[in-house]
Write an enzyme that holds these catalytic residues in place. Structure first.
Site, PDB file in Angstrom:
ATOM      1  N   HIS A 148     -28.704  48.268  70.677  1.00 50.70           N
ATOM      2  CA  HIS A 148     -28.592  47.304  70.824  1.00 50.70           C
ATOM      3  C   HIS A 148     -28.031  46.843  71.351  1.00 50.70           C
ATOM      4  O   HIS A 148     -26.494  46.736  71.796  1.00 50.70           O
ATOM      5  CB  HIS A 148     -28.351  46.817  69.014  1.00 50.70           C
ATOM      6  CG  HIS A 148     -29.437  47.126  67.861  1.00 50.70           C
ATOM      7  ND1 HIS A 148     -29.394  47.542  66.590  1.00 50.70           N
ATOM      8  CD2 HIS A 148     -30.794  46.555  68.142  1.00 50.70           C
ATOM      9  CE1 HIS A 148     -30.893  47.753  66.032  1.00 50.70           C
ATOM     10  NE2 HIS A 148     -31.877  47.002  67.194  1.00 50.70           N
TER      11      HIS A 148
ATOM     12  N   ASP B   8     -25.818  43.641  71.377  1.00 46.98           N
ATOM     13  CA  ASP B   8     -24.186  43.730  70.945  1.00 46.98           C
ATOM     14  C   ASP B   8     -23.320  44.972  71.391  1.00 46.98           C
ATOM     15  O   ASP B   8     -21.897  44.760  71.158  1.00 46.98           O
ATOM     16  CB  ASP B   8     -24.088  43.091  70.138  1.00 46.98           C
ATOM     17  CG  ASP B   8     -24.688  44.097  68.648  1.00 46.98           C
ATOM     18  OD1 ASP B   8     -25.467  44.759  68.933  1.00 46.98           O
ATOM     19  OD2 ASP B   8     -24.156  44.257  68.018  1.00 46.98           O
ATOM     20  N   HIS B   9     -24.060  45.997  71.813  1.00 43.69           N
ATOM     21  CA  HIS B   9     -22.947  47.273  71.624  1.00 43.69           C
ATOM     22  C   HIS B   9     -23.168  47.563  73.536  1.00 43.69           C
ATOM     23  O   HIS B   9     -22.083  48.936  73.444  1.00 43.69           O
ATOM     24  CB  HIS B   9     -23.973  48.684  71.090  1.00 43.69           C
ATOM     25  CG  HIS B   9     -23.173  47.987  69.323  1.00 43.69           C
ATOM     26  ND1 HIS B   9     -22.414  48.882  68.640  1.00 43.69           N
ATOM     27  CD2 HIS B   9     -24.034  47.278  68.475  1.00 43.69           C
ATOM     28  CE1 HIS B   9     -22.094  47.869  67.453  1.00 43.69           C
ATOM     29  NE2 HIS B   9     -23.502  47.499  67.626  1.00 43.69           N
TER      30      HIS B   9
ATOM     31  N   HIS C 190     -26.076  53.392  69.972  1.00 42.25           N
ATOM     32  CA  HIS C 190     -27.139  52.721  69.777  1.00 42.25           C
ATOM     33  C   HIS C 190     -27.133  51.630  71.053  1.00 42.25           C
ATOM     34  O   HIS C 190     -26.585  50.908  71.343  1.00 42.25           O
ATOM     35  CB  HIS C 190     -27.780  52.226  68.496  1.00 42.25           C
ATOM     36  CG  HIS C 190     -26.840  51.185  68.157  1.00 42.25           C
ATOM     37  ND1 HIS C 190     -25.837  50.763  67.321  1.00 42.25           N
ATOM     38  CD2 HIS C 190     -27.516  50.044  67.551  1.00 42.25           C
ATOM     39  CE1 HIS C 190     -25.875  50.303  67.368  1.00 42.25           C
ATOM     40  NE2 HIS C 190     -26.911  48.896  67.503  1.00 42.25           N
TER      41      HIS C 190
ATOM     42  N   HIS D 170     -17.427  44.857  62.287  1.00 49.96           N
ATOM     43  CA  HIS D 170     -18.789  44.873  62.541  1.00 49.96           C
ATOM     44  C   HIS D 170     -18.789  43.414  61.283  1.00 49.96           C
ATOM     45  O   HIS D 170     -20.146  44.022  61.229  1.00 49.96           O
ATOM     46  CB  HIS D 170     -20.216  45.860  62.688  1.00 49.96           C
ATOM     47  CG  HIS D 170     -20.861  45.986  63.515  1.00 49.96           C
ATOM     48  ND1 HIS D 170     -22.153  45.012  62.748  1.00 49.96           N
ATOM     49  CD2 HIS D 170     -21.700  45.867  64.466  1.00 49.96           C
ATOM     50  CE1 HIS D 170     -23.364  45.237  63.389  1.00 49.96           C
ATOM     51  NE2 HIS D 170     -22.756  45.927  64.772  1.00 49.96           N
TER      52      HIS D 170
ATOM     53  N   HIS E 178     -30.165  53.784  60.869  1.00 49.11           N
ATOM     54  CA  HIS E 178     -30.969  52.150  60.995  1.00 49.11           C
ATOM     55  C   HIS E 178     -31.824  51.845  61.990  1.00 49.11           C
ATOM     56  O   HIS E 178     -32.474  52.927  61.346  1.00 49.11           O
ATOM     57  CB  HIS E 178     -29.158  52.127  62.594  1.00 49.11           C
ATOM     58  CG  HIS E 178     -29.253  50.536  62.404  1.00 49.11           C
ATOM     59  ND1 HIS E 178     -28.987  49.580  61.755  1.00 49.11           N
ATOM     60  CD2 HIS E 178     -29.447  49.964  64.251  1.00 49.11           C
ATOM     61  CE1 HIS E 178     -28.981  48.072  62.049  1.00 49.11           C
ATOM     62  NE2 HIS E 178     -28.760  48.759  63.772  1.00 49.11           N
TER      63      HIS E 178
ATOM     64  N   ASP F 236     -24.361  51.526  63.745  1.00 53.61           N
ATOM     65  CA  ASP F 236     -24.666  50.668  62.833  1.00 53.61           C
ATOM     66  C   ASP F 236     -25.356  51.332  62.161  1.00 53.61           C
ATOM     67  O   ASP F 236     -25.996  52.233  62.260  1.00 53.61           O
ATOM     68  CB  ASP F 236     -25.823  49.390  63.522  1.00 53.61           C
ATOM     69  CG  ASP F 236     -24.827  48.237  64.043  1.00 53.61           C
ATOM     70  OD1 ASP F 236     -23.518  48.443  64.196  1.00 53.61           O
ATOM     71  OD2 ASP F 236     -25.633  47.135  65.041  1.00 53.61           O
TER      72      ASP F 236
END
Length: 312
Positions: free
Chosen positions: A64, A66-67, A62, A273, A144, A215
């Site tokens: 976000h 942090d990915h 996805h 995670h 999510h 997530d």
């Protein structure tokens, strides 16, 4: 196949855990597939046994940060090294514009082609995302705050164990013919004798399967995707004591991850995670998270950066 965790923290990095990324090494191949690419991933690769030049596919769950924030830097470095022949990138529809914008704005021209595959329709229609003669990849929609996808990598069944003694007893000389027989092919020897490879092989060996889900809060689609998998890597952002927060933020607790493994008949679960709030200096530690999950699914293990695990 085996996996190496390059980042196991949720949201932001800590002194001991970088943000999300995982490398999958394929069996009998030098190829590496990357799952998520948070900020600092290329530094983690340098510290691991993974060679960035071996990365051929990247799967993003996805959008976000942090990915994905490690992607432009990793691609730029691969471009400078000149070792990459091209990379396939799978992920949400917004991923293409994010990467192209970052590269264009920084005046970065790659020396290799990128091939983008948008996964949404594959997930919605339960279509195979990628397939060759050895492996296939499926994906599924997770639950999510923004569109997120889980991935499953499944090896196809392998030939049974080759009976060398039987071949030797029939005075079949070692060499390329053994390989053909092991693949179940029919061969004709120089002396005119004909053999069917199936007569020399045991029953087919089941291929390995690996599932990556993050997530997401608990999701039935994650259960379906993980059905009978050898290894499930599932996010466990929160302790069960913070279940309310998990539902608010649409992340999983340890119990949700364990329940997914249990209901899907997964053989092994690794939780990752983790929220940075859980440290060995706080009231709830990563070890406590592991114990919570193990109460529901005993064969649960705790991810940490640079941990390498076999799929089976």
């Amino acid at each position: 196949m085996n996996i190496t965790f390059l980042g196991t923290s949720s949201g932001v990095p800590s002194l001991t855990r970088n943000v999300s990324s995982l490398a999958l090494k394929l069996s009998q191949s030098a190829e590496v597939w990357l799952f998520d690419c948070g900020e600092g991933t290329q530094h983690q690769i340098m510290k691991s046994n993974i060679k960035s030049s071996q990365i051929k596919k990247i799967f993003i769950t996805h959008m976000h940060g942090d990915h994905i924030y490690g992607l432009p830097g990793l691609l730029a470095t691969l471009g400078l090294s000149g070792n990459s022949e091209g990379i396939e990138i799978y992920g949400p529809s917004e991923l293409r514009s994010f990467i192209n914008s970052a590269l264009k704005s920084s005046f970065c021209k790659l020396s290799f082609p990128l091939h983008f595959v948008e996964v949404e329709n594959f997930a919605l229609k339960n279509k195979i995302l990628f397939e060759n003669n050895k492996i296939k990849v499926n994906c599924a929609c997770l639950k999510h705050k923004i569109p997120a996808y889980g991935y499953r990598v499944s090896e196809k069944d392998k030939p049974g164990v080759f009976d060398i003694k039987k071949a030797e007893s029939l005075k079949i000389a070692p060499g390329p013919i053994y390989s053909e027989l092991q693949q179940g092919k029919k061969v004709v020897l120089p002396d005119g004798r004909t053999f069917d490879g199936k007569e020399f092989c045991g029953p087919p060996r089941e291929g390995e399967s690996f599932v990556y889900c993050t997530d997401t809060v608990f999701s039935e689609s994650a259960v379906s995707l993980s059905k009978n998998a050898d290894l499930l890597v599932h996010e466990s952002t929160f302790s069960q004591t913070d279940e309310r927060m998990a539902y608010e933020k649409l992340h999983s607790t340890t119990i949700m991850a364990a329940k997914t493994a249990l209901l899907s008949n997964t053989k092994k679960l690794i939780i990752t995670h983790l929220s940075p709030r859980y440290t060995n200096k706080n009231s709830i530690t990563p070890g406590d998270l592991l114990k919570e999950a193990q109460k529901v699914f005993p064969n649960t293990h705790l991810a940490k950066d640079f941990l390498t695990a076999e799929i089976k």
